[in-house]
Enzyme design. Structure first.
Site, PDB file in Angstrom:
ATOM      1  N   LYS A 179     -17.737 -24.471  50.657  1.00 10.70           N
ATOM      2  CA  LYS A 179     -16.632 -25.420  50.571  1.00 10.70           C
ATOM      3  C   LYS A 179     -16.194 -25.874  51.963  1.00 10.70           C
ATOM      4  O   LYS A 179     -16.240 -25.118  52.921  1.00 10.70           O
ATOM      5  CB  LYS A 179     -15.465 -24.777  49.819  1.00 10.70           C
ATOM      6  N   THR A 210      -1.221 -26.867  47.754  1.00  9.00           N
ATOM      7  CA  THR A 210      -2.641 -26.576  47.551  1.00  9.00           C
ATOM      8  C   THR A 210      -2.886 -25.145  47.072  1.00  9.00           C
ATOM      9  O   THR A 210      -3.994 -24.630  47.182  1.00  9.00           O
ATOM     10  CB  THR A 210      -3.412 -26.799  48.860  1.00  9.00           C
ATOM     11  N   GLY A 212      -4.013 -22.230  45.148  1.00  7.67           N
ATOM     12  CA  GLY A 212      -4.970 -21.978  44.075  1.00  7.67           C
ATOM     13  C   GLY A 212      -6.132 -22.946  43.984  1.00  7.67           C
ATOM     14  O   GLY A 212      -6.826 -22.996  42.968  1.00  7.67           O
ATOM     15  N   THR A 213      -6.397 -23.704  45.040  1.00  7.25           N
ATOM     16  CA  THR A 213      -7.489 -24.684  44.971  1.00  7.25           C
ATOM     17  C   THR A 213      -8.849 -24.018  44.786  1.00  7.25           C
ATOM     18  O   THR A 213      -9.683 -24.480  43.997  1.00  7.25           O
ATOM     19  CB  THR A 213      -7.520 -25.559  46.239  1.00  7.25           C
ATOM     20  N   GLY A 214      -9.101 -22.924  45.514  1.00 10.13           N
ATOM     21  CA  GLY A 214     -10.399 -22.242  45.389  1.00 10.13           C
ATOM     22  C   GLY A 214     -10.602 -21.651  44.003  1.00 10.13           C
ATOM     23  O   GLY A 214     -11.682 -21.769  43.412  1.00 10.13           O
ATOM     24  N   CYS A 215      -9.558 -21.016  43.474  1.00 10.47           N
ATOM     25  CA  CYS A 215      -9.629 -20.456  42.120  1.00 10.47           C
ATOM     26  C   CYS A 215      -9.923 -21.550  41.103  1.00 10.47           C
ATOM     27  O   CYS A 215     -10.766 -21.392  40.205  1.00 10.47           O
ATOM     28  CB  CYS A 215      -8.303 -19.787  41.744  1.00 10.47           C
TER      29      CYS A 215
END
Length: 280
Positions: A179, A210, A212-215
């Site tokens: 990412k 932002t 929790g974007t990765g989750c």
């Protein structure tokens, strides 16, 4: 009136809990529902967390993680599994040992490092992750600090990201999505499947919300794989969902607020929403 019985692809999240609802298990379950799959969960840690940060973490014993896994998988077989936060080697061994009995798509969002690159796991656990979990991974979704930690490569340029992606596949992962959230400019993610590279780009949304974007991205990919999309189509669909959830983000809390996982629900959005293609 007789109920209309139906089924949905079942998807499992193995991760920590976020009581503020923006990340971890809570974000995954919201994402699963929004993407049209049936969400299930195994909790690896109870986390005291909100939009301003993490205050404390209470890991589940490995035996408790194993018991949850065996209970849910023996009854409702998951079409795909997402793994997020694991607190150490004992939990990893529980996940590895149990999922060997239930082979399926395995998407791992490696919560190995903080946003500043600080390691969150002891070296022994990171070594176990590299040796035992990577070879079982359908897709690994590290951010740049996590990719650097796993490969030992200092990632600055696009060439560095490609080198890290190649090394992660050589280490056992079937495919990797590195990412680009830590980079400047558009949100560019780099995919590698051991044969060729592909880029997935979206305009960078100007917002501090932002959390929790990765989750959310990894959960959305998992959901679309469970629905039968191939990997690149699943990533593209998930990337679009994440971008829209950020575009229609929620200004809640005193820090980095959560995404709007339910932006597709009628009545949640304002009357006018900006075009995703608009640039300022």
């Amino acid at each position: 009136m007789k109920a209309m019985e139906m089924t949905l692809p079942a998807v499992l999240s193995i991760a920590g809990s976020d009581p503020s609802g923006g990340a971890g298990i809570q974000a995954d379950l919201k994402t699963f529902l929004a993407c049209g799959v049936y969400g299930m969960s195994v909790i690896t840690a109870v986390v005291a967390e909100n939009t301003t940060g993490v205050q404390s973490v209470y890991p589940m014993p490995g035996a408790v993680v194993r018991a949850q896994l065996e209970s849910v998988c023996s009854d409702i077989y998951p079409c795909a599994v997402k793994v997020g936060m694991l607190s150490g080697a004992e939990q990893m061994q529980a996940v590895i040992g149990t999922l060997e009995q239930f082979p399926t798509h395995l998407v791992i969002d490696p919560v190995l490092a903080a946003k500043d690159g600080t390691p969150l796991l002891e070296p022994a656990a990171i070594d176990l992750f590299s040796r035992e979990m990577l070879p079982k991974t359908t897709l690994l979704t590290p951010n740049i600090p996590e990719a650097s930690l796993l490969t030992g490569i200092r990632i600055i340029t696009e060439s560095d990201r490609k080198e890290a992606a190649k090394k992660l596949v050589q280490m056992g992962a079937k495919s990797v999505l590195v990412k680009g959230g830590h980079l400047d400019g558009d949100a560019d993610d780099l995919y590698y499947d051991g044969v060729s590279f592909a880029g997935f780009s979206a305009p960078r949304i100007e917002t501090i919300h932002t959390h929790g974007t990765g989750c959310t991205l990894s959960a959305a990919i998992t959901a679309h794989l469970a629905k039968g999309l191939d990997m690149r189509a699943a990533i593209a669909a998930a990337k679009n969902y994440l971008t829209q959830a950020m575009l229609h983000t929620l200004a809640m809390g005193h820090g980095h607020g959560p995404l709007n996982h339910g932006f597709l629900i009628p009545g949640v959005l304002p009357a006018h929403t900006p075009d995703l293609t608009e640039r300022t």
